[in-house]
Design a protein around this motif. Structure first.
Motif, PDB file in Angstrom:
ATOM      1  N   CYS A 223       0.846  -1.191   0.000  1.00  0.00           N
ATOM      2  CA  CYS A 223       0.000   0.000   0.000  1.00  0.00           C
ATOM      3  C   CYS A 223       0.886   1.247   0.000  1.00  0.00           C
ATOM      4  O   CYS A 223       2.068   1.195   0.360  1.00  0.00           O
ATOM      5  CB  CYS A 223      -0.929   0.026   1.215  1.00  0.00           C
ATOM      6  N   LEU A 224       0.295   2.334  -0.418  1.00  0.00           N
ATOM      7  CA  LEU A 224       0.955   3.645  -0.345  1.00  0.00           C
ATOM      8  C   LEU A 224       0.489   4.319   0.935  1.00  0.00           C
ATOM      9  O   LEU A 224      -0.686   4.648   1.072  1.00  0.00           O
ATOM     10  CB  LEU A 224       0.600   4.488  -1.566  1.00  0.00           C
ATOM     11  N   THR A 225       1.409   4.499   1.857  1.00  0.00           N
ATOM     12  CA  THR A 225       1.091   5.185   3.111  1.00  0.00           C
ATOM     13  C   THR A 225       1.476   6.647   2.970  1.00  0.00           C
ATOM     14  O   THR A 225       2.647   6.982   2.738  1.00  0.00           O
ATOM     15  CB  THR A 225       1.846   4.560   4.297  1.00  0.00           C
ATOM     16  N   ARG A 226       0.479   7.516   3.096  1.00  0.00           N
ATOM     17  CA  ARG A 226       0.701   8.956   2.939  1.00  0.00           C
ATOM     18  C   ARG A 226       0.726   9.595   4.323  1.00  0.00           C
ATOM     19  O   ARG A 226      -0.269   9.557   5.048  1.00  0.00           O
ATOM     20  CB  ARG A 226      -0.399   9.543   2.066  1.00  0.00           C
ATOM     21  N   ILE A 227       1.861  10.168   4.669  1.00  0.00           N
ATOM     22  CA  ILE A 227       2.065  10.709   6.016  1.00  0.00           C
ATOM     23  C   ILE A 227       1.987  12.230   5.957  1.00  0.00           C
ATOM     24  O   ILE A 227       2.684  12.866   5.151  1.00  0.00           O
ATOM     25  CB  ILE A 227       3.424  10.248   6.573  1.00  0.00           C
ATOM     26  N   PRO A 228       1.138  12.832   6.810  1.00  0.00           N
ATOM     27  CA  PRO A 228       0.996  14.297   6.757  1.00  0.00           C
ATOM     28  C   PRO A 228       2.239  15.012   7.258  1.00  0.00           C
ATOM     29  O   PRO A 228       2.982  14.494   8.102  1.00  0.00           O
ATOM     30  CB  PRO A 228      -0.198  14.562   7.677  1.00  0.00           C
ATOM     31  N   GLN A 229       2.454  16.192   6.707  1.00  0.00           N
ATOM     32  CA  GLN A 229       3.529  17.028   7.211  1.00  0.00           C
ATOM     33  C   GLN A 229       3.196  17.495   8.631  1.00  0.00           C
ATOM     34  O   GLN A 229       2.030  17.501   9.040  1.00  0.00           O
ATOM     35  CB  GLN A 229       3.709  18.242   6.295  1.00  0.00           C
ATOM     36  N   GLU A 230       4.212  17.895   9.352  1.00  0.00           N
ATOM     37  CA  GLU A 230       4.005  18.372  10.720  1.00  0.00           C
ATOM     38  C   GLU A 230       3.063  19.571  10.713  1.00  0.00           C
ATOM     39  O   GLU A 230       3.199  20.498   9.903  1.00  0.00           O
ATOM     40  CB  GLU A 230       5.345  18.769  11.344  1.00  0.00           C
ATOM     41  N   GLY A 231       2.069  19.525  11.605  1.00  0.00           N
ATOM     42  CA  GLY A 231       1.100  20.603  11.697  1.00  0.00           C
ATOM     43  C   GLY A 231      -0.038  20.505  10.688  1.00  0.00           C
ATOM     44  O   GLY A 231      -0.884  21.398  10.616  1.00  0.00           O
ATOM     45  N   GLU A 232      -0.085  19.414   9.923  1.00  0.00           N
ATOM     46  CA  GLU A 232      -1.107  19.233   8.899  1.00  0.00           C
ATOM     47  C   GLU A 232      -1.938  17.996   9.232  1.00  0.00           C
ATOM     48  O   GLU A 232      -1.393  16.970   9.650  1.00  0.00           O
ATOM     49  CB  GLU A 232      -0.433  19.074   7.522  1.00  0.00           C
ATOM     50  N   ASN A 233      -3.258  18.101   9.083  1.00  0.00           N
ATOM     51  CA  ASN A 233      -4.142  16.967   9.356  1.00  0.00           C
ATOM     52  C   ASN A 233      -4.382  16.114   8.123  1.00  0.00           C
ATOM     53  O   ASN A 233      -4.855  14.985   8.237  1.00  0.00           O
ATOM     54  CB  ASN A 233      -5.495  17.462   9.878  1.00  0.00           C
ATOM     55  N   ARG A 234      -4.085  16.640   6.957  1.00  0.00           N
ATOM     56  CA  ARG A 234      -4.349  15.925   5.712  1.00  0.00           C
ATOM     57  C   ARG A 234      -3.064  15.253   5.219  1.00  0.00           C
ATOM     58  O   ARG A 234      -1.999  15.859   5.222  1.00  0.00           O
ATOM     59  CB  ARG A 234      -4.872  16.883   4.639  1.00  0.00           C
ATOM     60  N   ALA A 235      -3.223  13.991   4.781  1.00  0.00           N
ATOM     61  CA  ALA A 235      -2.058  13.234   4.327  1.00  0.00           C
ATOM     62  C   ALA A 235      -1.956  13.177   2.809  1.00  0.00           C
ATOM     63  O   ALA A 235      -0.977  12.633   2.288  1.00  0.00           O
ATOM     64  CB  ALA A 235      -2.127  11.810   4.888  1.00  0.00           C
ATOM     65  N   ASN A 236      -2.921  13.723   2.099  1.00  0.00           N
ATOM     66  CA  ASN A 236      -2.933  13.635   0.638  1.00  0.00           C
ATOM     67  C   ASN A 236      -1.635  14.156   0.039  1.00  0.00           C
ATOM     68  O   ASN A 236      -1.108  15.192   0.452  1.00  0.00           O
ATOM     69  CB  ASN A 236      -4.105  14.447   0.069  1.00  0.00           C
ATOM     70  N   LEU A 237      -1.127  13.456  -0.959  1.00  0.00           N
ATOM     71  CA  LEU A 237       0.098  13.889  -1.631  1.00  0.00           C
ATOM     72  C   LEU A 237      -0.086  15.251  -2.278  1.00  0.00           C
ATOM     73  O   LEU A 237       0.860  16.040  -2.380  1.00  0.00           O
ATOM     74  CB  LEU A 237       0.511  12.857  -2.688  1.00  0.00           C
ATOM     75  N   ALA A 238      -1.323  15.547  -2.706  1.00  0.00           N
ATOM     76  CA  ALA A 238      -1.613  16.816  -3.373  1.00  0.00           C
ATOM     77  C   ALA A 238      -1.423  18.008  -2.451  1.00  0.00           C
ATOM     78  O   ALA A 238      -1.267  19.144  -2.924  1.00  0.00           O
ATOM     79  CB  ALA A 238      -3.041  16.803  -3.923  1.00  0.00           C
ATOM     80  N   VAL A 239      -1.434  17.770  -1.131  1.00  0.00           N
ATOM     81  CA  VAL A 239      -1.245  18.881  -0.189  1.00  0.00           C
ATOM     82  C   VAL A 239       0.046  18.714   0.607  1.00  0.00           C
ATOM     83  O   VAL A 239       0.195  19.260   1.695  1.00  0.00           O
ATOM     84  CB  VAL A 239      -2.460  19.027   0.762  1.00  0.00           C
ATOM     85  N   GLY A 240       0.988  17.922   0.072  1.00  0.00           N
ATOM     86  CA  GLY A 240       2.309  17.839   0.688  1.00  0.00           C
ATOM     87  C   GLY A 240       2.586  16.616   1.520  1.00  0.00           C
ATOM     88  O   GLY A 240       3.653  16.526   2.156  1.00  0.00           O
ATOM     89  N   GLY A 241       1.655  15.649   1.548  1.00  0.00           N
ATOM     90  CA  GLY A 241       1.911  14.420   2.284  1.00  0.00           C
ATOM     91  C   GLY A 241       3.104  13.662   1.708  1.00  0.00           C
ATOM     92  O   GLY A 241       3.400  13.751   0.521  1.00  0.00           O
ATOM     93  N   ILE A 242       3.784  12.915   2.561  1.00  0.00           N
ATOM     94  CA  ILE A 242       4.944  12.128   2.149  1.00  0.00           C
ATOM     95  C   ILE A 242       4.505  10.685   1.908  1.00  0.00           C
ATOM     96  O   ILE A 242       3.887  10.065   2.782  1.00  0.00           O
ATOM     97  CB  ILE A 242       6.043  12.155   3.222  1.00  0.00           C
ATOM     98  N   GLY A 243       4.809  10.131   0.733  1.00  0.00           N
ATOM     99  CA  GLY A 243       4.384   8.787   0.394  1.00  0.00           C
ATOM    100  C   GLY A 243       5.451   7.740   0.680  1.00  0.00           C
ATOM    101  O   GLY A 243       6.601   7.897   0.281  1.00  0.00           O
ATOM    102  N   ILE A 244       5.067   6.684   1.393  1.00  0.00           N
ATOM    103  CA  ILE A 244       5.943   5.558   1.699  1.00  0.00           C
ATOM    104  C   ILE A 244       5.189   4.278   1.348  1.00  0.00           C
ATOM    105  O   ILE A 244       4.004   4.143   1.657  1.00  0.00           O
ATOM    106  CB  ILE A 244       6.348   5.533   3.183  1.00  0.00           C
ATOM    107  N   VAL A 245       5.876   3.330   0.706  1.00  0.00           N
ATOM    108  CA  VAL A 245       5.244   2.065   0.338  1.00  0.00           C
ATOM    109  C   VAL A 245       5.532   1.021   1.415  1.00  0.00           C
ATOM    110  O   VAL A 245       6.677   0.813   1.806  1.00  0.00           O
ATOM    111  CB  VAL A 245       5.732   1.582  -1.038  1.00  0.00           C
ATOM    112  N   ASN A 246       4.461   0.385   1.909  1.00  0.00           N
ATOM    113  CA  ASN A 246       4.568  -0.632   2.956  1.00  0.00           C
ATOM    114  C   ASN A 246       3.792  -1.886   2.555  1.00  0.00           C
ATOM    115  O   ASN A 246       2.876  -1.830   1.737  1.00  0.00           O
ATOM    116  CB  ASN A 246       3.984  -0.127   4.286  1.00  0.00           C
ATOM    117  N   LYS A 247       4.164  -3.019   3.163  1.00  0.00           N
ATOM    118  CA  LYS A 247       3.366  -4.227   3.005  1.00  0.00           C
ATOM    119  C   LYS A 247       2.074  -4.082   3.799  1.00  0.00           C
ATOM    120  O   LYS A 247       2.040  -3.418   4.846  1.00  0.00           O
ATOM    121  CB  LYS A 247       4.136  -5.450   3.509  1.00  0.00           C
ATOM    122  N   LEU A 248       1.019  -4.713   3.314  1.00  0.00           N
ATOM    123  CA  LEU A 248      -0.243  -4.694   4.033  1.00  0.00           C
ATOM    124  C   LEU A 248      -0.126  -5.496   5.325  1.00  0.00           C
ATOM    125  O   LEU A 248       0.552  -6.536   5.375  1.00  0.00           O
ATOM    126  CB  LEU A 248      -1.365  -5.295   3.176  1.00  0.00           C
TER     127      LEU A 248
END
Length: 318
Positions: A223-248
């Protein structure tokens, strides 16, 4: 058998090919020698009870300076195609709904359409998850500010979002003591005239929002795990989230398997589940993304899995 594939998408000239899932699909279709017919929704029309498209043959190139070219512009009777991929991004507005009516007619003429246009019309991505109440956060859909305030009073910390947007647009976190809660609710509901979705805040968002992809019966094991930037509640890549690929995880599989029978029944073939912690947040069916990132960091070709399904389905239909 030469496969004739139609693609309905937003303008290809505007995409970012490094992360665009539709482009990844098109590259694989071309590798498999499909004839690709490019269309935007404005190009499709009904005449004498037949569905036509103003199509162009599409050639794609994995080159960031020039990634596509067109040829052979013509009017195509769309019932002559084998398969149509609907990859039109939200919002799902009235024009999108009209498009699904036309695609419904094509489906009856034995054209494979992914995803099923009836389901695209009937199931809002934000609301589809409410079919699985035992695995979603506490949820309210309402346009009444007083009802949302009661919901906020009960759960103290909520997320509120529109029903027709994507990419993290207009998503707010509201705490009970937020001095701006009234103006946020007035804005989000257009002063009580527009439905919104409110959900209890899931604190596991700090560990990321997982995008889990499903193709028919196949649950992609990464899966693509999208991690929000510090101080941000949204993890979407479109708003600056960081994408990491992990096993399910086993929990991820549990959630996906709970949704799978519904998807099969409704002929929703390519799906992106959004999961935070142990909660299902959204079921993305219009134009799920995440293919490029997952393929880059794993040895799985999601696009090949999709086209294996398409080819087998076409053979079965014929």
């Amino acid at each position: 058998m030469k496969i004739h594939l139609g693609i309905i998408m937003d303008p290809i000239s505007l995409i970012n090919i490094k992360k665009d899932s539709t482009f990844a699909m098109l590259l694989t279709a071309q590798e498999r020698n499909y004839i690709i017919y490019y269309m935007e929704s404005k190009d499709i029309f009904l005449k004498k009870n037949k569905i036509y498209g103003k199509t162009k043959y599409l050639t794609v190139i994995n080159n960031q300076k020039k990634w596509f070219s067109f040829s052979n512009k013509k009017i195509t009777l769309l019932s002559t195609l084998n398969v149509i991929l609907v990859r039109k991004d939200p919002p799902v507005n009235i024009e999108f709904i009209y498009l699904t009516y036309l695609l419904d007619k094509l489906k009856k003429e034995n054209v494979l359409i992914i995803n099923n246009p009836t389901s695209l019309r009937n199931y809002n991505e934000k609301l589809l998850a409410t079919n699985f109440p035992e695995i979603i956060p506490k949820t309210l859909m309402s346009k009444k500010i007083s009802e949302i305030k009661k919901f906020l009073h009960k759960y103290k910390d909520i997320i509120i979002k529109p029903l027709d947007a994507m990419g993290g647009k207009s998503i707010f976190r509201i705490k009970y003591n937020d001095e701006n809660k009234q103006v946020i609710l007035e804005t989000m509901t257009n002063n009580g005239k527009k439905f919104c979705l409110s959900q209890e805040y899931v604190s596991d968002i700090k560990h990321g929002d997982k995008r889990i992809l499903i193709i028919d019966n196949y649950i992609v094991p990464f899966c693509l795990t999208r991690i929000p930037q510090e101080g941000e509640n949204r993890a979407n890549l479109a708003v600056g989230g960081i994408g990491i690929v992990n096993k399910l995880s086993s929990q991820d599989y549990m959630i996906a398997n709970q949704v799978l029978p519904f998807l099969k029944k409704k002929e929703i073939i390519f799906v992106g589940l959004d999961v935070i912690g142990n909660k299902l947040i959204e079921v993305n069916i219009t134009s799920p993304t995440g293919i490029c990132q997952i393929e880059h960091f794993s040895n799985i070709s999601i696009t090949k899995k999709l086209f294996f399904f398409i080819e087998n389905k076409i053979v079965d239909q014929n």
